[in-house]
Scaffold this motif. Structure first.
Motif, short mmCIF file in Angstrom:
data_model
loop_
_atom_site.label_atom_id
_atom_site.label_comp_id
_atom_site.label_asym_id
_atom_site.label_seq_id
_atom_site.Cartn_x
_atom_site.Cartn_y
_atom_site.Cartn_z
N LEU A 53 5.80 30.88 68.18
CA LEU A 53 7.09 30.74 67.48
C LEU A 53 8.24 31.23 68.36
CD1 LEU A 53 6.07 32.37 64.06
CD2 LEU A 53 5.63 30.02 64.84
N TYR A 54 9.35 30.50 68.31
CA TYR A 54 10.52 30.84 69.14
C TYR A 54 11.80 30.70 68.33
CZ TYR A 54 7.10 30.24 72.85
OH TYR A 54 5.99 30.36 73.62
N SER A 55 12.86 31.31 68.87
CA SER A 55 14.15 31.27 68.19
C SER A 55 15.27 31.21 69.23
CB SER A 55 14.31 32.53 67.36
OG SER A 55 15.64 32.67 66.92
N LEU A 56 16.33 30.50 68.93
CA LEU A 56 17.50 30.53 69.82
C LEU A 56 18.50 31.59 69.34
CD1 LEU A 56 16.30 27.74 70.71
CD2 LEU A 56 18.65 27.01 71.11
N SER A 57 18.23 32.16 68.14
CA SER A 57 19.21 33.04 67.50
C SER A 57 19.66 34.19 68.40
CB SER A 57 18.62 33.65 66.22
OG SER A 57 18.41 32.65 65.28
N LYS A 58 18.70 34.83 69.06
CA LYS A 58 19.03 36.03 69.81
C LYS A 58 19.49 35.67 71.22
CE LYS A 58 16.86 37.67 66.21
NZ LYS A 58 17.41 38.42 65.11
N ALA A 59 18.70 34.90 71.93
CA ALA A 59 18.96 34.64 73.34
C ALA A 59 20.31 33.97 73.56
CB ALA A 59 17.85 33.77 73.93
N TYR A 60 20.70 33.09 72.66
CA TYR A 60 21.91 32.30 72.87
C TYR A 60 23.03 32.65 71.89
CZ TYR A 60 18.97 29.67 76.02
OH TYR A 60 18.14 29.32 77.05
N GLY A 61 22.96 33.78 71.22
CA GLY A 61 23.99 34.16 70.25
C GLY A 61 24.15 33.07 69.21
N PHE A 62 23.03 32.58 68.69
CA PHE A 62 22.96 31.33 67.95
C PHE A 62 22.54 31.53 66.50
CE2 PHE A 62 21.96 26.71 68.78
CZ PHE A 62 22.97 26.49 69.71
N ALA A 63 22.64 32.77 65.99
CA ALA A 63 21.98 33.07 64.71
C ALA A 63 22.42 32.15 63.58
CB ALA A 63 22.23 34.53 64.33
N SER A 64 23.70 31.82 63.49
CA SER A 64 24.15 31.01 62.35
C SER A 64 23.87 29.52 62.54
CB SER A 64 25.64 31.22 62.10
OG SER A 64 26.40 30.51 63.05
N TRP A 65 23.52 29.12 63.74
CA TRP A 65 23.26 27.69 63.98
C TRP A 65 21.88 27.28 63.47
CZ3 TRP A 65 26.79 24.31 66.14
CH2 TRP A 65 27.96 24.90 66.61
N ARG A 66 21.02 28.23 63.25
CA ARG A 66 19.69 28.04 62.69
C ARG A 66 18.82 27.08 63.51
NH1 ARG A 66 18.79 31.68 61.77
NH2 ARG A 66 17.02 31.32 60.40
N VAL A 67 18.48 27.49 64.70
CA VAL A 67 17.56 26.68 65.50
C VAL A 67 16.43 27.57 66.05
CG1 VAL A 67 17.23 25.14 67.47
CG2 VAL A 67 19.38 25.07 66.19
N GLY A 68 15.22 27.16 65.76
CA GLY A 68 14.04 27.76 66.34
C GLY A 68 13.07 26.64 66.66
N TYR A 69 11.88 26.99 67.15
CA TYR A 69 10.88 25.94 67.37
C TYR A 69 9.50 26.57 67.39
CZ TYR A 69 11.70 27.38 72.27
OH TYR A 69 11.88 28.10 73.42
N MET A 70 8.51 25.71 67.28
CA MET A 70 7.13 26.19 67.23
C MET A 70 6.23 25.23 67.97
SD MET A 70 6.54 25.29 63.20
CE MET A 70 5.01 26.21 63.01
N VAL A 71 5.14 25.79 68.50
CA VAL A 71 4.12 24.95 69.12
C VAL A 71 2.87 25.11 68.27
CG1 VAL A 71 2.82 24.42 71.22
CG2 VAL A 71 5.07 25.52 71.39
N VAL A 72 2.31 23.99 67.80
CA VAL A 72 1.15 24.08 66.90
C VAL A 72 -0.04 23.34 67.52
CG1 VAL A 72 2.67 24.20 64.90
CG2 VAL A 72 1.68 22.00 65.52
N PRO A 73 -1.26 23.75 67.17
CA PRO A 73 -2.42 23.00 67.64
C PRO A 73 -2.35 21.55 67.14
CG PRO A 73 -3.09 25.09 66.67
CD PRO A 73 -1.64 24.92 66.36
N PRO A 74 -2.87 20.61 67.92
CA PRO A 74 -2.76 19.19 67.53
C PRO A 74 -3.27 18.91 66.12
CG PRO A 74 -3.56 19.39 69.77
CD PRO A 74 -3.48 20.79 69.24
N HIS A 75 -4.33 19.60 65.68
CA HIS A 75 -4.88 19.29 64.35
C HIS A 75 -3.96 19.77 63.20
CE1 HIS A 75 -6.52 23.34 65.23
NE2 HIS A 75 -6.32 23.53 63.93
N LEU A 76 -2.90 20.51 63.53
CA LEU A 76 -1.97 20.96 62.46
C LEU A 76 -0.68 20.13 62.42
CD1 LEU A 76 -2.18 24.87 62.69
CD2 LEU A 76 -3.27 23.37 61.00
N ILE A 77 -0.56 19.17 63.32
CA ILE A 77 0.70 18.41 63.40
C ILE A 77 1.01 17.74 62.06
CG2 ILE A 77 1.81 16.38 64.46
CD1 ILE A 77 0.28 17.15 67.07
N GLU A 78 0.01 17.10 61.48
CA GLU A 78 0.25 16.36 60.24
C GLU A 78 0.66 17.31 59.11
OE1 GLU A 78 -2.96 13.68 59.31
OE2 GLU A 78 -1.98 13.24 57.38
N ALA A 79 -0.02 18.46 59.04
CA ALA A 79 0.30 19.43 57.98
C ALA A 79 1.73 19.94 58.13
CB ALA A 79 -0.69 20.59 58.04
#
Ligand SMILES: Cc1ncc(COP(=O)(O)O)c(C=O)c1O
Length: 410
Positions: free
Chosen positions: A246-272
């Motif tokens: 799990l990752y977030s842009l909130s801290k590194a880029y002073g981006f807290a109110s823009w609400r952007v993060g991202y995640m990397v999931v195992p291929p079998h969880l993509i559909e879920a």
């Protein structure tokens, strides 16, 4: 039944007394978010310096703001966009993950979310059923504990050691047939601890062997000091099948109110995850995704430059705290922008926080919200220094030192 007073007529129709309407049993188990509580106290005491919320003092990079023009130039951008994220951002994240985290992920395994918190909720709903157990380390990040309870799952709490480091043996002992995942955060909120590669490898391997998931939160990946090394367990050989990063842009880029993060999931969880995000969010705000693309162009160097000021402030904080004496212990914290102070006092942590705001106009966060109970003549408070400026750090810390000296006397 009429609209207004429907509850009352329902009672008489059925001839029975019903309880008042209230929220679900599930939500009644969820702790009240602490940040708004402390924010209210701050508003009621004007002039309070906040060392409470985990934010940085700087704004997003110019490159992020410049992308807004590009977003506005295309009317199609006002429509819904792919659940997973706009392709250009997913591609940029894929490249970043390979370059900086040594994580090789197919594009389909990467989801842009509305912040790291939503990434965690996505992960949880994708892997756990009601009644399942999720192992958290104490002190925990309160929103993780809250999300687990909200999903009708059970947070199983494993203590970290006196330096707030992982205790893999205790984690192993806490696993049961209902355990679905172990959650780790490094650099850590609230403790600031950075977990060494060996400890994260041990947890990741344990999760692989037990057929469960390792959810690892890297929101503070760029925030390390004094040579401490950040490590991504998702980069380990074979980890892609059981690791959710799990990752977030909130801290590194002073981006807290823009609400952007991202995640990397195992291929079998993509559909879920696709189902969950489609239902809860549809897609992260597209204007913010454009800004995020610009932020990634500025890149890690943007944060690194600003980290110099945060690191200087951190030294000042450490120096000032050392003047409080042996009633205030400051365990080592080489990451994020937190110190989790251990206080020798009979007072509970919320009382300490309230007194500091009322009497000294400085705000911290009580340890109770991170699962640390006040006991055995000890309580904890978290001090956040990411939002301090060179001007506010001196004044803020002089209030903390004066306040804690006095409060700990009582
Ligand atoms: C460990 C951790 N994860 C996630 C978040 C939430 O970040 P976001 O703003 O991306 O939802 C925070 C915010 O404080 C955090 O400390």
């Amino acid at each position: 039944m009429d609209g207004k007073g429907g509850e009352r007529s329902a009672q008489s129709d059925l001839g029975e007394v019903r309880e008042e309407r209230k929220c679900s049993e599930r939500l009644q188990q969820v702790q009240t978010p602490i940040i708004p509580v402390v924010a209210r106290l701050i508003r009621e005491h004007p002039g309070t310096i906040s060392l409470g919320q985990g934010v940085v003092s700087y704004p997003p990079p110019r490159e992020a703001i410049e992308r807004i023009t590009e977003f506005l130039a295309d009317a199609d951008n006002h429509k819904y966009k792919p659940v997973q994220g706009i392709p250009a951002l997913v591609a940029a994240l894929r490249e970043k993950l390979a370059r900086e985290n040594a994580i090789t992920a197919e594009s389909a395994s990467i989801f842009v979310t509305a912040g790291g918190n939503l990434a965690f909720t996505n992960a949880l709903l994708a892997i756990a059923d009601p009644g399942d157990e999720v192992i958290l380390q104490t002190p925990y990040y309160f929103n993780h504990e809250m999300a687990i309870t909200m999903a009708s799952c059970k947070p199983v709490l494993v203590p970290t050691d006196a330096r707030y480091q992982l205790q893999p043996d205790l984690i192993a002992r806490a696993m049961t047939s209902r355990t679905k995942a172990v959650v780790t955060i490094s650099p850590n909120n609230p403790s600031g601890a950075v977990y060494p590669k060996e400890a994260l490898c041990a947890v990741n391997e344990m999760c692989r062997a037990r057929g469960i998931y390792h959810i690892h939160d890297e929101a503070y990946e760029y925030f390390t000091y004094g040579g401490a090394q950040h490590f991504s367990p998702g980069s380990l050989e074979g980890a892609g099948e059981h690791t959710i990063s799990l990752y977030s842009l909130s801290k590194a880029y002073g981006f807290a109110s823009w609400r952007v993060g991202y995640m990397v999931v195992p291929p079998h969880l993509i559909e879920a995850v696709n189902k969950i995000q489609d239902t809860i969010l549809i897609c992260a705000p597209v204007i913010s995704q454009y800004a995020a693309l610009g932020a990634l162009v500025a890149g890690r160097a943007y944060c690194a430059e600003r980290l110099k000021t945060i690191a200087k402030n951190r030294e000042i904080v450490l120096n000032e705290l050392s003047q409080i004496g042996n009633k205030c212990e400051v365990p080592p914290a080489d990451g994020a922008f937190y110190f989790l102070l251990r206080l020798r006092t009979q007072l509970d942590s919320m009382t300490v926080v309230e007194r500091l705001i009322r009497e000294y106009r400085v705000a911290l966060i009580p340890g109770s919200t991170f699962g640390l109970e006040s006991q055995d003549g000890m309580c904890h408070v978290r001090l956040a220094y990411g939002a301090l400026t060179p001007e506010s750090v001196k004044e803020g810390l002089s209030r903390v030192v004066a306040g804690l000296r006095k409060v700990l006397e009582s």
